[in-house]
Design an enzyme around this catalytic site. Structure first.
Site, PDB file in Angstrom:
ATOM      1  N   HIS A  21       0.827  -1.208   0.000  1.00 39.95           N
ATOM      2  CA  HIS A  21       0.000   0.000   0.000  1.00 39.95           C
ATOM      3  C   HIS A  21       0.867   1.267   0.000  1.00 39.95           C
ATOM      4  O   HIS A  21       0.670   2.166  -0.827  1.00 39.95           O
ATOM      5  CB  HIS A  21      -0.910  -0.021   1.239  1.00 39.95           C
ATOM      6  CG  HIS A  21      -1.796   1.174   1.361  1.00 39.95           C
ATOM      7  ND1 HIS A  21      -3.072   1.199   0.850  1.00 39.95           N
ATOM      8  CD2 HIS A  21      -1.587   2.385   1.941  1.00 39.95           C
ATOM      9  CE1 HIS A  21      -3.610   2.384   1.104  1.00 39.95           C
ATOM     10  NE2 HIS A  21      -2.735   3.124   1.771  1.00 39.95           N
ATOM     11  N   GLU A  22       1.813   1.306   0.942  1.00 39.86           N
ATOM     12  CA  GLU A  22       2.656   2.506   1.043  1.00 39.86           C
ATOM     13  C   GLU A  22       3.586   2.638  -0.159  1.00 39.86           C
ATOM     14  O   GLU A  22       3.922   3.754  -0.576  1.00 39.86           O
ATOM     15  CB  GLU A  22       3.474   2.466   2.338  1.00 39.86           C
ATOM     16  CG  GLU A  22       2.641   2.411   3.615  1.00 39.86           C
ATOM     17  CD  GLU A  22       1.646   3.549   3.723  1.00 39.86           C
ATOM     18  OE1 GLU A  22       1.890   4.628   3.140  1.00 39.86           O
ATOM     19  OE2 GLU A  22       0.605   3.362   4.370  1.00 39.86           O
ATOM     20  N   HIS A  25       1.869   4.738  -2.798  1.00 39.41           N
ATOM     21  CA  HIS A  25       2.026   6.179  -2.580  1.00 39.41           C
ATOM     22  C   HIS A  25       3.437   6.631  -2.962  1.00 39.41           C
ATOM     23  O   HIS A  25       3.623   7.649  -3.638  1.00 39.41           O
ATOM     24  CB  HIS A  25       1.794   6.517  -1.098  1.00 39.41           C
ATOM     25  CG  HIS A  25       0.400   6.262  -0.613  1.00 39.41           C
ATOM     26  ND1 HIS A  25      -0.720   6.697  -1.277  1.00 39.41           N
ATOM     27  CD2 HIS A  25      -0.056   5.622   0.506  1.00 39.41           C
ATOM     28  CE1 HIS A  25      -1.801   6.340  -0.607  1.00 39.41           C
ATOM     29  NE2 HIS A  25      -1.425   5.689   0.470  1.00 39.41           N
TER      30      HIS A  25
END
Length: 456
Positions: A21-22, A25
């Site tokens: 997920h990170e 980003h």
């Protein structure tokens, strides 16, 4: 040992999914030349850090999330040379892309995981049944059932094993369908039928209800010797002193020749004391104890807490393994992902309008338990859980709740429409409300975990 597996499974599963997920980003921010100062897995005290270029990668003690920190004038002073790379100075479209990348990568990862499972091959038990319990929807459609049947489809969706049948029933329940259409074929291939089964007696808010049994499906399994392969920790079987390799010969004086006979007797005697005669390495041993019980569609049923030693040769006729080519696997994985997204959104909608109980929410304790069991069951089971959790994480973060990625995206959409950012005071107030909501849901999910565990 079970607790250790749960802890290990939780750390591995959540660590991997949060990292993915990170990374979403991070990689999009780097593509836009936005300066990333920190990439953290976990919250709280940092116990490991490593500087790589201009970003500090770190691990923290609480493995319940993570974050990527950008250079941002709202967070503190920014060096003159870094101002063009500050997050707050980027266009709203770039900020939107950076924030959306995290949950979208989770959804893509789920799709790829499911596709990999289809490519490697899915193994299960054919949905074959023979006897139909009376007074069930299936019994009314097959009043005379003197042969074995195989389920071919549910609501026009092909099903290859019992897992797929269960999933289609669950999807129909979540959507609130009054009935399902089931395609059947006799095992000799001579006859085909299409039956409509009412869902009136099934309750989505009763997870202990055996939905397949309530519909009338009684799976047919090969006749397997009643030899125990594994004893569940804390179960009646363990308390009786039963061991792996024990061959059950009698229960309460009645001869037992097959595992199905043992299961049938146990199911009919919930909460009763029973005596087993087992053959243990050629010696006769007696074991006595009280059976546990759990709720089923037609009342409580007994449970022993022991798994059978499977006979590979006897099971081969009932086992099905299907694999697909690369393109077909991607298509199957995509279809499965879409189905799960639709089902998840239907569940959320049901909770909001009250048709689905919020007791269906599970928290970190349940995730840890499922992760531990999946790790012990093999890589396919663990990958399946990873795909499901990644999909859930992606959907959750896209919800328009302040604090979550979806909340930021909601404010960015407003900014795109009005041509100016939302006032910081309004955004800060919404963040507090969103934080209270997320904390409330988290504590409620934990409460559900505790109640579920205490109720067995």
């Amino acid at each position: 040992m079970t607790i250790l597996w749960s802890i290990a499974g939780f750390i591995v599963a959540m660590g991997l999914l949060v990292a993915i997920h990170e990374w979403g980003h991070y990689i999009v921010a780097r593509a836009f030349n936005i300066k990333v100062t920190h990439f953290s897995l976990g919250f709280g005290k940092v116990f490991y850090r490593r500087q790589m270029g201009e970003t500090q990668f770190q691990l923290s003690v609480l493995p319940l999330g993570g974050y990527v920190r950008f250079v941002d004038e709202r967070e503190g002073p920014v060096a003159e040379e870094d101002l063009p790379r500050a997050f707050n100075r980027q266009s709203v479209y770039r900020r939107f892309a950076v924030v959306a990348a995290g949950p979208l990568v989770n959804l893509v990862f789920a799709w790829l995981v499911f596709s990999l499972i289809y490519f490697s091959g899915i193994t299960g038990l054919k949905p074959v049944f023979e006897t139909v319990p009376p007074q069930t929807p299936l019994a009314k459609s097959l009043p005379k059932n003197d042969q074995a049947w195989q389920v071919l489809s549910v609501d026009d969706q092909e099903v290859l094993d019992w897992r797929a049948v269960y999933q289609q029933v669950l999807q129909a329940l979540v959507k609130g369908k009054p009935d399902i259409v089931v395609g059947l074929q006799s095992m000799d291939g001579a006859e085909s039928k299409t039956v409509v089964l009412t869902m009136a007696e099934l309750d989505i808010n009763q997870p202990k209800q055996d939905w397949l049994s309530a519909l009338g499906f009684a799976p047919k399994y090969p006749e397997i010797r009643p030899v125990i392969s594994r004893v569940v920790e804390g179960s009646p079987a363990e308390k009786m002193g039963l061991q792996s390799g024990d061959w059950v010969r009698r229960i309460d004086g009645q001869p037992i020749e097959t595992w199905s006979q043992l299961v049938e007797y146990v199911r009919k005697h919930p909460g009763k004391e029973v005596e087993l005669l087992v053959d243990r390495n050629g010696r006769a041993e007696f074991a006595r104890g009280v059976l546990a019980q759990r709720e089923a569609a037609n009342g409580p049923i007994g449970t022993l807490g022991a798994a059978v030693k499977m006979d590979a040769e006897a099971l081969s006729a009932y086992r099905v393994t299907v694999s697909y080519g690369p393109l077909a696997s991607l298509e199957k994985g995509w279809r499965h992902t879409v189905d799960l997204v639709e089902m998840t959104l239907d569940m959320i909608k049901g909770m909001l309008i009250g048709s689905v109980s919020v007791t269906n929410l599970s928290g970190p304790v349940s995730i840890a338990e499922f992760s531990g069991k999946a790790m012990q069951s093999g890589w396919v089971a663990f990958l399946s859980l990873l795909g499901l959790l990644s999909l859930s994480l992606g959907i959750l973060n896209l919800l328009p709740i302040p604090v979550l990625d979806g909340g930021h995206l909601f404010f960015y959409v407003i900014e795109m429409i009005k041509g100016a950012p939302v006032k910081e005071s309004i955004e800060a107030g919404a963040q507090k409300v969103g934080l209270m909501l997320i904390l409330g849901l988290t504590f409620f999910a934990l409460f559900n975990d505790v109640v579920r565990i205490s109720n067995g």
